[in-house]
Design an enzyme around this catalytic site. Sequence first.
Site, PDB file in Angstrom:
ATOM      1  N   PRO A 300       0.789  -1.235   0.000  1.00 28.21           N
ATOM      2  CG  PRO A 300      -0.047  -1.024   2.162  1.00 28.21           C
ATOM      3  CD  PRO A 300       0.598  -2.008   1.244  1.00 28.21           C
ATOM      4  N   GLY A 301       2.118   1.204   0.305  1.00 30.92           N
ATOM      5  CA  GLY A 301       2.926   2.408   0.303  1.00 30.92           C
ATOM      6  C   GLY A 301       3.146   3.000  -1.069  1.00 30.92           C
ATOM      7  CD  GLU A 329      -4.310 -11.007 -22.118  1.00 28.96           C
ATOM      8  OE1 GLU A 329      -3.730 -11.346 -21.066  1.00 28.96           O
ATOM      9  OE2 GLU A 329      -5.492 -10.635 -22.152  1.00 28.96           O
ATOM     10  CD  GLU A 331      -1.824 -14.744 -20.282  1.00 24.67           C
ATOM     11  OE1 GLU A 331      -2.118 -13.985 -19.335  1.00 24.67           O
ATOM     12  OE2 GLU A 331      -2.570 -15.644 -20.697  1.00 24.67           O
TER      13      GLU A 331
END
Length: 375
Positions: A300-301, A329, A331
């Site tokens: 979250p920082g 994509e 992948e």
Amino acid sequence: MPALFFYGTLRHLPLLETVVGHSLDGIALSEAGLPGYEIRWAKGQAFPLILPKDGSSAIGLLAEGLSDEDVARLDYYERVFGYDLIWVDLEQDGQMRRVQMFWPPESSYEAGPEFILSDWAATWGTTNCAAAKEVLLHRGQKTPEEVGAIYRMIHTRAAAQVLAQQETPVLGPSGRGLADLEVLSESYPYANFFALKEMQLRYRRFDGSMCPVVDRAAFMGSDAALVLPYDPVRDRVLLIEQFRMGPLARGDHGPWQLEPIAGRVDPGETPEACARREAAEEAGLDLKALKEIHLGYPSPGCDSEFFHIYLGLADLPDAATQIGGLASEQEDIKTHLMPLDRALEMLDTGQIRVTPLALALHWLARNRESLRRGA
């Protein structure tokens, strides 16, 4: 300025206000029709088509009193999608009027049912307003064509904001929330598949005072669904292995990592539906049931990403291993079946380095016996 006619999503007044950047006070709004056309959904899309139809009239919104800056903002927004400003003849109150409107590019979209603005607004209105806000923040930094090339991810980021707004607030022990901060400015110095958002803001300190103005930045991802497939009868899990840019950028010796199945939550999709879709795309699995493990932020920082982590109950026979992923994509994904005890041993010896997988395995170890009894 001449009057402008809107036939599609810009008839939604909150979206129109977002694009022009102010309330519509002082703008005269009225109904008018474009003879010889009708408005229908683009099948499977979040926007309408305007199509020729004899004897019909496409009813839309006529706006008068827009400033040069308003029209410039509208032109930037519409050119993101390839629209051009043209002159048309409208019918209003039995009279014909010469006005301007944004005309869409040629497309191959299949026409769906009649487009009802209130139906669109209920599903897409809030998301498209959030996306439009980001689009206009790129004005002066990117061309409309450049923004159009990344609009899919802009829309995905906007959908994540809407999911956040719809959640029941989860506040810390202090009870602090959005009312305890003030955002002074925001910008996107970098935006492509992912984006970096910078803000100038002030927030309330724990002593009650407001801090000085600070500059903060966050990596803008999206909501993601992650699922650990588990067969309670065979007591085995399925893990996937693929190349990852994060470890490479850090200089890790092992850019190929073991992970749970994961993918972005697309606009209009629930996290649960995303988990099931990704299980099918990455591992060919049809999950029997999903059990919520954890909802939260990985870092979250500096990161806006939000993880919806699930256990997926599944049938995992020996044939469940494969090489999968979407070619569109780029992948390249290899699946690995292993007994749960082996996965836990790899966790204990540091061979598993992806934190959401570690969290899911710890949860599974704690709930293993009850899941096996239930099976």
